[in-house]
Scaffold this motif. Structure first.
Motif, short mmCIF file in Angstrom:
data_model
loop_
_atom_site.label_atom_id
_atom_site.label_comp_id
_atom_site.label_asym_id
_atom_site.label_seq_id
_atom_site.Cartn_x
_atom_site.Cartn_y
_atom_site.Cartn_z
N UNK A 62 -5.39 -17.82 3.52
CA UNK A 62 -4.57 -16.57 3.41
C UNK A 62 -3.24 -16.95 3.27
N UNK A 63 -2.54 -16.26 2.32
CA UNK A 63 -0.92 -16.37 2.37
C UNK A 63 -0.28 -15.37 2.37
N UNK A 64 1.14 -15.21 2.13
CA UNK A 64 1.95 -14.34 2.38
C UNK A 64 2.80 -13.97 0.80
N UNK A 65 3.16 -12.80 0.62
CA UNK A 65 4.07 -12.55 -0.31
C UNK A 65 5.61 -12.40 0.07
N UNK A 66 6.27 -13.24 0.35
CA UNK A 66 7.86 -13.19 1.03
C UNK A 66 8.65 -12.39 0.04
N UNK A 67 9.65 -11.57 0.89
CA UNK A 67 10.42 -10.76 0.24
C UNK A 67 11.97 -11.14 0.59
N UNK A 68 12.94 -10.66 -0.17
CA UNK A 68 14.19 -11.23 -0.04
C UNK A 68 15.30 -9.93 0.38
N UNK A 69 14.56 -8.63 0.14
CA UNK A 69 15.52 -7.55 0.36
C UNK A 69 15.01 -6.91 1.49
N UNK A 70 16.02 -6.10 2.22
CA UNK A 70 15.53 -5.37 3.31
C UNK A 70 14.94 -5.93 4.45
N UNK B 133 -1.46 -13.29 10.39
CA UNK B 133 -2.51 -13.24 9.38
C UNK B 133 -3.61 -12.30 10.01
N UNK B 134 -4.06 -12.62 11.03
CA UNK B 134 -5.01 -11.99 12.05
C UNK B 134 -4.72 -10.25 12.28
N UNK B 135 -3.31 -10.17 12.40
CA UNK B 135 -3.18 -8.80 12.78
C UNK B 135 -2.91 -7.99 11.35
N UNK B 136 -2.51 -8.65 10.27
CA UNK B 136 -2.61 -7.89 9.07
C UNK B 136 -4.01 -7.53 8.73
N UNK B 137 -4.94 -8.29 9.15
CA UNK B 137 -6.42 -8.04 8.83
C UNK B 137 -6.88 -6.87 9.42
N UNK B 138 -6.06 -6.64 10.77
CA UNK B 138 -6.42 -5.43 11.54
C UNK B 138 -6.62 -5.80 13.05
N UNK C 267 7.17 -12.35 10.36
CA UNK C 267 7.73 -11.14 10.01
C UNK C 267 8.95 -10.83 9.32
N UNK C 268 10.07 -11.63 9.81
CA UNK C 268 11.23 -11.65 8.90
C UNK C 268 10.91 -12.02 7.42
N UNK C 269 10.26 -13.16 7.23
CA UNK C 269 9.99 -13.49 5.79
C UNK C 269 9.30 -12.39 4.96
N UNK C 270 8.30 -11.52 5.68
CA UNK C 270 7.63 -10.83 4.64
C UNK C 270 8.13 -9.30 4.96
N UNK C 271 9.24 -8.95 5.61
CA UNK C 271 10.03 -7.76 5.49
C UNK C 271 9.45 -6.76 6.67
N UNK C 272 8.69 -7.34 7.76
CA UNK C 272 8.21 -6.42 8.60
C UNK C 272 8.81 -6.38 10.16
N UNK C 273 9.31 -5.45 10.51
CA UNK C 273 10.00 -5.40 11.78
C UNK C 273 9.17 -4.93 13.07
N UNK C 274 7.84 -4.38 12.85
CA UNK C 274 6.98 -4.15 13.71
C UNK C 274 5.47 -4.53 13.41
N UNK D 271 2.04 -4.06 10.19
CA UNK D 271 1.37 -4.95 9.30
C UNK D 271 0.10 -4.38 8.71
N UNK D 272 -0.36 -4.73 7.47
CA UNK D 272 -1.54 -4.47 6.83
C UNK D 272 -2.07 -5.66 5.78
N UNK D 273 -3.23 -5.28 5.15
CA UNK D 273 -3.93 -6.42 4.21
C UNK D 273 -3.08 -6.58 3.24
N UNK D 274 -2.12 -5.42 2.87
CA UNK D 274 -1.21 -5.68 1.60
C UNK D 274 -0.30 -6.76 1.84
N UNK D 275 0.04 -7.30 2.99
CA UNK D 275 0.86 -8.46 3.35
C UNK D 275 0.43 -9.77 3.00
#
Length: 393
Positions: A49-57, A322-327, A364-371, A375-379
């Motif tokens: 499982x991997x992530x899609x990093x974001x650069x904005x917000x 990853x575990x939390x993003x899966x639920x 969380x910083x890298x994928x743009x999530x503050x809380x 987190x969800x499977x779209x991450x």
């Protein structure tokens, strides 16, 4: 104390622990069954499982707080109830103190070398974990002892296959008593790591492997080997037995070791507040997939009726995300804490927890999530087509 904690990640901690511990102790910590397929699979699943990093917000602050079994914790990692942490004189009490300092709960095994009374004193947010050993009368007395000590919740662990064979070697059986013959037999192992053994002697202790939380009918504290013989002679609990235990305890209750939708639904039926998906860290049937792989399907089947945790293979904060993003609501970490404990006692365990906590925030910083609750499977990105992540319900 701080000079003993010389690792910056948990891979380093594992390497240092292997060098520091006697071979038999290391084999017990590393564990796993047969060829170790499941032991490796628990880590491999996270790597697919991997992530899609974001650069904005990107966030500038993070909310990692959650609640599990009625206990508020500062980040979603709970110390797994790993047995016999007498790999360092600080033992379970040291790990409990480390968890309290880090702001999380500690799970305490029935097979612990320290008593539930001492561990609760070190960390009031202690969850007592029960194995089905002995008669209902004996089990009831142990449950009441945990209640009297102030344990906040109860876990019953059911995922153990009694498969001792390992392709890379099996440690000697723990002693049933500590007489002169036993000490002579164990002496070469202890003396092979004089620094490790000297650390015990400086504290006026030896790693004798008694299990105070599995006290007998007369209150006597058995050695690990004697308690293990009782465990193997005890018939496994039925669904009715576990329901009886849930009613006896009455408070927050978790079943650990769930691997199927069927068993997860049975846990709902008996009134469990939470379950933990687990293959016992690779110590159930070798060939069992990582719980991470079937976490989504079990969550979809339960549809939020109870909280779901997962354990096995947690080595970095990104694994937790990853575990939390899966639920998953939170994760248990076991070997990660043992590696830290072996290297630096309480300070090493605390360092392991801070590495996980910091890794959660960095991811969380890298994928743009503050809380963490956002987190969800779209991450996530699935890197291997064999890893099926069904859509969220």
């Amino acid at each position: 104390m701080a000079s003993k904690v010389r690792f910056n990640n948990l891979a380093e901690a594992e390497r240092l622990a292997k060098r520091k511990l006697p071979r038999a102790v290391w084999l017990a910590v590393k564990a796993g069954n047969e060829q170790g397929w499941t032991l490796r699979e628990n880590i491999q699943a996270f790597n697919e499982l991997g992530f899609s990093p974001t650069i904005f917000d990107r966030p500038t602050s993070f909310d990692t707080k959650t609640t599990i079994l009625g206990i508020d914790i500062d980040f979603p990692v709970v110390v797994s109830p790993v047995g016999a942490q007498a790999i360092h004189p600080d033992g379970e009490v040291g790990v409990a103190r480390a968890a309290a300092r880090a702001g999380t709960a500690t799970g305490l095994s029935s097979w612990a070398a320290d008593s539930v009374q001492d561990v609760v004193q070190a960390n009031p947010n202690t969850i007592f974990q029960l194995y089905w050993v002995g008669t209902r009368d004996q089990i009831e007395k142990r449950v009441e002892a945990a209640r009297a000590a102030g344990a906040k919740a109860l876990i019953v662990t059911l995922d153990w296959s009694h498969t001792p064979r390992r392709d890379w070697g099996v440690p000697p059986s723990p002693p049933s008593r500590l007489d002169l013959a036993t000490m002579v037999k164990l002496a070469p192992e202890a003396l092979s790591r004089p620094v490790w053994f000297g650390n015990y002697l400086r504290r006026g202790r030896i790693p004798e492997l008694k299990v105070p939380n599995l006290f007998g009918a007369g209150g006597q504290v058995p050695y690990f080997g004697a308690a293990w013989a009782d465990f193997e002679a005890t018939p496994p609990p039925t669904w009715d037995d576990v329901k009886w235990l849930r009613e006896l305890w009455g408070g927050p209750f978790m079943v650990k070791g769930v691997n199927t939708i069927k068993d997860a639904k049975l846990c709902v039926d008996l009134g469990a507040d939470a379950i933990s998906l687990s293959n016992h860290g690779g110590n159930n049937i070798d060939g069992s997939p990582s719980p991470l792989r079937y976490l989504p399907s079990i969550l979809d089947a339960l549809n939020g009726q109870i909280d779901v945790m997962v354990d096995g293979g947690i080595r970095r904060g990104s694994d937790v995300v990853k575990a939390l993003a899966l639920g998953a609501k939170a994760v248990f970490a076991g070997r990660a804490l043992l590696y830290g404990l072996a290297v630096g006692g309480e300070e090493g365990a605390y360092k392991a927890l801070t590495i996980l906590r910091d890794g959660i925030r960095e991811t969380m910083y890298g994928i743009g999530r503050a809380n963490i609750h956002d987190l969800d499977r779209a991450d996530l990105m699935v890197l291997n087509s064999d890893f099926f992540v069904p859509p969220a319900a």
